[in-house]
Design a protein around this motif. Structure first.
Motif, PDB file in Angstrom:
ATOM      1  N   SER A   1       0.746  -1.324   0.485  1.00  0.00           N
ATOM      2  CA  SER A   1      -0.131  -0.521   0.149  1.00  0.00           C
ATOM      3  C   SER A   1       1.249   0.977  -0.077  1.00  0.00           C
ATOM      4  CB  SER A   1      -1.128   0.060   0.783  1.00  0.00           C
ATOM      5  OG  SER A   1      -1.680  -1.613   1.152  1.00  0.00           O
ATOM      6  N   MET A   2       1.986   1.028   0.651  1.00  0.00           N
ATOM      7  CA  MET A   2       2.539   2.398   0.820  1.00  0.00           C
ATOM      8  C   MET A   2       3.930   2.566  -0.965  1.00  0.00           C
ATOM      9  SD  MET A   2       4.590   1.327   4.607  1.00  0.00           S
ATOM     10  CE  MET A   2       5.724   2.662   4.235  1.00  0.00           C
ATOM     11  N   LYS A   3       4.149   1.657  -1.275  1.00  0.00           N
ATOM     12  CA  LYS A   3       4.379   1.260  -2.616  1.00  0.00           C
ATOM     13  C   LYS A   3       3.365   2.271  -3.442  1.00  0.00           C
ATOM     14  CE  LYS A   3       8.407  -1.673  -2.319  1.00  0.00           C
ATOM     15  NZ  LYS A   3       7.935  -3.455  -3.035  1.00  0.00           N
ATOM     16  N   LYS A   4       1.753   1.813  -3.431  1.00  0.00           N
ATOM     17  CA  LYS A   4       0.539   1.700  -4.251  1.00  0.00           C
ATOM     18  C   LYS A   4       0.249   3.562  -4.303  1.00  0.00           C
ATOM     19  CE  LYS A   4      -2.993   1.136  -6.781  1.00  0.00           C
ATOM     20  NZ  LYS A   4      -4.493   0.157  -6.513  1.00  0.00           N
ATOM     21  N   SER A   5       0.652   4.060  -2.583  1.00  0.00           N
ATOM     22  CA  SER A   5       0.568   5.122  -2.470  1.00  0.00           C
ATOM     23  C   SER A   5       1.569   6.610  -3.137  1.00  0.00           C
ATOM     24  CB  SER A   5       0.378   5.801  -0.883  1.00  0.00           C
ATOM     25  OG  SER A   5       0.136   7.433  -0.440  1.00  0.00           O
TER      26      SER A   5
END
Length: 301
Positions: A199-203
């Motif tokens: 999720s951090m990477k996609k954010s």
């Protein structure tokens, strides 16, 4: 901001207006249930932040306890332990509120606790809890901006000296960049049921080209939090001027009904800031998804 993320001021204004108008519409449509969730989950942490200077002043007061409880170690230790426990319970409450509000906005209906518990809470809650815990030291979080406002009031009044140096500036700038990179992580965790790292990477990917918009939203809610911090410190000083020196006894005179009402009102206002911020993050997520999809279609053509 990098040069590739520059945006036309008119387009930025329109994007900001679009996100805020959408937030207002959602809040109007789901006002009753969202307020219920806010008072249930967001208010405890809001009250904890606004009342922080009051709790600190109790340590300097003379308490009506036996002498053996007046030691220099026992009372601060008890206060610190209770503060630690209440603070983490407050963050757990905040995490539940973040999850339930985002879930409600995405599904378009109130959370059904039993079905949500088995369908997504175990998938989403713990990653989002990790996200909140990671963001605790973040200097640009709304909670720390309240504390900054309370400390700023002391500096303005000459109670404390400013201790800002170059290292603080660097940390602040890095924190802003980190916030803009990971701003959408909670929404992605809840809506897409992804893990924390993914999720951090996609954010970070979604916020490319939208960091200025995220910064404008952060500025709006951050300014509100800073002002509430200033007001809470001002109310405390006014109350102290009326009650006198607490170290000479009579600490209970400080907690008047009028003072509690003022603190509760400020806590409710900060709760609304947190609610609006949570809704804006969800709206910003959908905005970035739509923008990314449009960019993909344009490249395909």
């Amino acid at each position: 901001m990098s040069s590739e993320e520059t945006i036309n001021p008119i387009a930025l204004r329109d994007s900001l207006f679009t996100v805020l108008v959408r937030c207002v519409r959602i809040l109007k449509a789901e006002s009753v249930y969202l307020l219920y969730l806010s008072f249930l989950y967001l208010f405890p942490k809001s009250f904890y932040c606004i009342a922080y200077p009051t709790r600190r002043n109790f340590l300097n007061a003379e308490h009506p306890f036996p002498d053996k409880y007046q030691s220099d170690t026992l009372l601060p230790l008890a206060f610190t332990s209770l503060t630690f426990i209440f603070s983490h319970l407050g963050f757990i409450h905040y995490t539940l509120g973040l999850w339930s509000i985002t879930y409600t906005l995405h599904r378009g209906r109130p959370v059904k606790l039993i079905s949500a518990l088995f369908n997504s809470v175990f998938v989403s809650f713990f990653p989002i809890l990790g996200c909140v815990i990671v963001s605790i030291p973040n200097m640009v979080s709304l909670f720390n901006l309240v504390y900054s406002g309370q400390n700023l009031f002391k500096v303005i009044r000459g109670i404390e000296k400013s201790k800002m140096d170059m290292l603080d500036v660097i940390i602040l700038l890095c924190s802003i960049q980190l916030h803009l990179e990971l701003n959408l992580t909670p929404s992605i965790v809840v809506i897409e049921s992804r893990g924390l790292v993914e999720s951090m990477k996609k954010s970070s990917s979604l916020m490319k080209g939208n960091k200025m918009l995220g910064f404008m939203l952060l500025s709006i809610f951050g300014t509100c939090s800073l002002i509430l911090g200033l007001f809470s410190a001002w109310i405390l000083e006014m109350q102290l001027s009326l009650t006198g020196d607490l170290s000479r006894g009579g600490w209970w005179r400080m907690v008047t009904f009028q003072y509690l009402v003022q603190i509760v009102i400020l806590s409710v206002l900060f709760m609304l800031v947190l609610l609006f911020n949570t809704v804006s993050n969800t709206v910003l997520y959908h905005y970035c998804i739509k923008a990314q999809r449009n960019d993909g279609e344009e490249q395909a053509e």
